[in-house]
Write a protein that holds these residues in place. Structure first.
Motif, PDB file in Angstrom:
ATOM      1  N   ASP A 173       0.812  -1.213   0.000  1.00  0.00           N
ATOM      2  CA  ASP A 173       0.000   0.000   0.000  1.00  0.00           C
ATOM      3  C   ASP A 173       0.849   1.269   0.000  1.00  0.00           C
ATOM      4  O   ASP A 173       0.537   2.245  -0.686  1.00  0.00           O
ATOM      5  CB  ASP A 173      -0.976   0.005   1.180  1.00  0.00           C
ATOM      6  CG  ASP A 173      -0.286  -0.273   2.513  1.00  0.00           C
ATOM      7  OD1 ASP A 173       0.962  -0.266   2.543  1.00  0.00           O
ATOM      8  OD2 ASP A 173      -0.994  -0.490   3.509  1.00  0.00           O
ATOM      9  N   GLU A 182      -5.572   4.022   2.705  1.00  0.00           N
ATOM     10  CA  GLU A 182      -6.795   3.220   2.792  1.00  0.00           C
ATOM     11  C   GLU A 182      -7.305   2.850   1.403  1.00  0.00           C
ATOM     12  O   GLU A 182      -7.693   1.696   1.153  1.00  0.00           O
ATOM     13  CB  GLU A 182      -7.857   4.003   3.572  1.00  0.00           C
ATOM     14  CG  GLU A 182      -9.075   3.173   3.920  1.00  0.00           C
ATOM     15  CD  GLU A 182     -10.045   3.916   4.817  1.00  0.00           C
ATOM     16  OE1 GLU A 182     -11.223   3.526   4.859  1.00  0.00           O
ATOM     17  OE2 GLU A 182      -9.628   4.893   5.476  1.00  0.00           O
ATOM     18  N   GLN A 209      -4.946   0.218  -0.113  1.00  0.00           N
ATOM     19  CA  GLN A 209      -5.203  -1.113   0.450  1.00  0.00           C
ATOM     20  C   GLN A 209      -6.431  -1.755  -0.195  1.00  0.00           C
ATOM     21  O   GLN A 209      -6.424  -2.942  -0.537  1.00  0.00           O
ATOM     22  CB  GLN A 209      -5.420  -0.996   1.963  1.00  0.00           C
ATOM     23  CG  GLN A 209      -4.159  -0.667   2.748  1.00  0.00           C
ATOM     24  CD  GLN A 209      -4.454  -0.314   4.195  1.00  0.00           C
ATOM     25  OE1 GLN A 209      -5.608  -0.308   4.622  1.00  0.00           O
ATOM     26  NE2 GLN A 209      -3.414  -0.007   4.956  1.00  0.00           N
TER      27      GLN A 209
END
Length: 540
Positions: A471, A500, A503
């Protein structure tokens, strides 16, 4: 030496004396004696025999026994310590596999070599017991301060007497150019205790931020009682430090309590730290406010926080710049360590120039791509438009608030913006395909043509390549090296992709490739939700 009635009690007396001298459990010494006698017996009866010795804890009588275990026929290997069920019937009524037959054997005569060997076994066991005792004693004292005596100095490292045992104060854990002589008493912080082959190693420090925190806890009763809490500490050992404190009692000033009457409390800490200057700062949950406090004594005009990047911009008056930065960047460096943020400091003039430059770049963007005159482009920028996508896909009403823009003009602006975006997308895809990007990546939802081109330039050309990315490789991040925060640039970071989002995209790619079972993902998500719910209930 024979184990006779004359010297049976001497075993217990010797064990008691050794245990008392070394301050260890007498049982450990007796067990060491039993092992040493068993070794001596094996040298007499045969090394393959299972000879065991038990010393009576009251009389001191040593009993020598031979043990044989019943095993299956095919498992018989050692004829001296094992026998089959059939063989065991000569000694036992109903032998079963796993049973032990124990018979007492005569005590042995210990020659000089055997006695010396037994002595070495006992000494080794005693040393191991001492080491275990020392490790158990100090492992629970990590994070505390102790007083100790200097024994010697080796290559800049100071060896101290911990009573019992020794500790090491490494060269880089000393404040400034501290030097000590044998028998000097010093106060140190127990940083780490490790169990090693040569015995427990106790690592000490005088430069750790926790050392200063513990000193304040000793000097300020309110901290010890929990009324005042130390939230963060940053140090430049021997030179300057900053400590953030908060009071849980509205009637107590945390800074005043730490300073003490006429500075008595803080001065005691300063004296212990070789004159290290200490700034005591009130903690605040609001990061910009806390940073303003952390940069004292400099005055701050404005703070701009970027929470995603963990970065903050601070604007100060021209005359405050050198004070905010500090000598060799010390003030801003300590403030950065205290807040955990990457701090950029600029003057009001520099900030104004930067904003003017951003305004000019955006104006030029609209002039070049939308074929607008300078005045109209400036109007768009002044209304908060920063890129072509905002113009192309914003609600028409937001364009109509600009002076001189009617529905026809707004429609024309959006049509031009969309044409430019489509042309840019086509060019980016063509460039990506020329670099060898496969359709599996082009057709993946969530990636724009510009992102695909950037990935291709970073040698990510297939969906499999994308699924193996971390990520932080896509979104970027921060790492700490030698106390300094270092930026890791992400391939998709310029496009606003955060950790986020990165991911989520990587996981979707892995699911589509069959690397991850969607059912497992759903179960993990439910577990996370349950954990969060439990946490919220606990807090409530």
């Amino acid at each position: 030496m024979a184990i006779t009635s004359a010297n049976q009690l001497e075993l217990l007396q010797t064990a008691e004396a050794v245990a008392r001298e070394k301050m260890i459990d007498p049982v450990l010494v007796i067990e060491a004696m039993e092992e040493s006698l068993a070794r001596a017996a094996k040298s007499r009866y045969g090394a393959e025999m299972d000879i065991r010795v038990a010393i009576d804890r009251k009389t001191g009588r040593a009993t020598f026994t031979r043990v044989r275990t019943v095993v299956e026929d095919e498992e018989l290997e050692n004829y001296q310590s094992e026998f089959t069920v059939e063989q065991a019937k000569q000694y036992m009524a109903d032998p079963e596999v796993g049973q032990e037959f124990i018979e007492e054997v005569p005590p042995v005569e210990m020659g000089r070599i055997a006695a010396q060997s037994a002595k070495q076994v006992i000494l080794q066991k005693v040393r191991e017991a001492e080491r275990d005792k020392q490790f158990e004693e100090f492992k629970d004292r990590i994070g505390t301060i102790i007083n100790c005596v200097v024994k010697r100095e080796e290559y800049g490292n100071v060896i101290v007497d911990m009573n019992p045992g020794e500790g090491i104060l490494r060269r880089n854990e000393k404040i400034g150019r501290e030097s000590y002589r044998p028998n000097d008493r010093i106060r140190v912080f127990i940083k780490d205790v490790r169990r090693e082959q040569r015995g427990p190693q106790i690592f000490l420090s005088r430069t750790a931020p926790e050392f200063m925190a513990e000193l304040f806890k000793m000097e300020v009763p309110e901290i010890y009682d929990g009324i005042i809490d130390i939230k963060a500490v940053a140090r430049d050992p021997g030179s300057r430090a900053k400590i953030a404190v908060i009071s849980y009692d509205g009637s107590i000033d945390p800074v005043g309590a730490c300073v003490g009457m006429r500075g008595s409390r803080v001065q005691a800490v300063v004296n212990e730290l070789q004159g290290e200057k200490i700034d005591i700062i009130p903690w605040n949950d609001d990061q910009p406010t806390f940073l303003v406090n952390a940069l004292q004594p400099a005055e701050v005009s404005k703070v701009v926080l970027d929470e995603e990047a963990g970065k903050i911009e601070v604007v100060v008056p021209e005359e405050q710049l050198s004070l905010a930065i500090g000598r060799r960047g010390q003030n801003v460096r300590l403030a950065s360590q205290l807040t955990g943020l990457d701090i950029d400091i600029m003057t009001e003039a520099e900030e104004s120039a930067r904003r003017q430059k951003e305004f000019e770049l955006r104006t030029k963007l609209f002039m070049d791509n939308l074929d607008l005159d300078e005045f109209f482009a400036q109007l768009l920028v002044a209304e908060g438009f920063t890129n072509l996508e905002e113009v192309a896909y914003v609600e028409v009403d937001e364009l109509l608030v600009i002076d001189g823009v009617d529905e026809g003009t707004a429609g024309e602006l959006q049509a031009r913006a969309r044409d430019v975006i489509e042309a840019q997308n086509k060019a980016a895809l063509d460039a990506a395909r020329a670099l060898g990007v496969e359709d599996s990546l082009v057709e993946f939802d969530g990636l724009t043509p510009q992102m695909i081109e950037a990935l291709a330039k970073d040698d990510v050309k297939t969906l499999e390549d994308f699924a193996t990315c971390a990520d932080w490789e896509l979104a970027g991040g921060w790492t700490t090296e030698k106390g300094e925060r270092v930026k890791d640039d992400g391939v998709l970071e310029p496009f606003g992709v955060d950790l986020e989002e990165a991911q989520a995209m990587i996981m979707i790619a892995r699911v589509s490739l069959g690397w991850v079972d969607p059912a497992e993902l759903e179960a993990m998500a439910e577990d996370d939700e349950d954990g969060e719910a439990t946490s919220e209930e606990t807090e409530a």
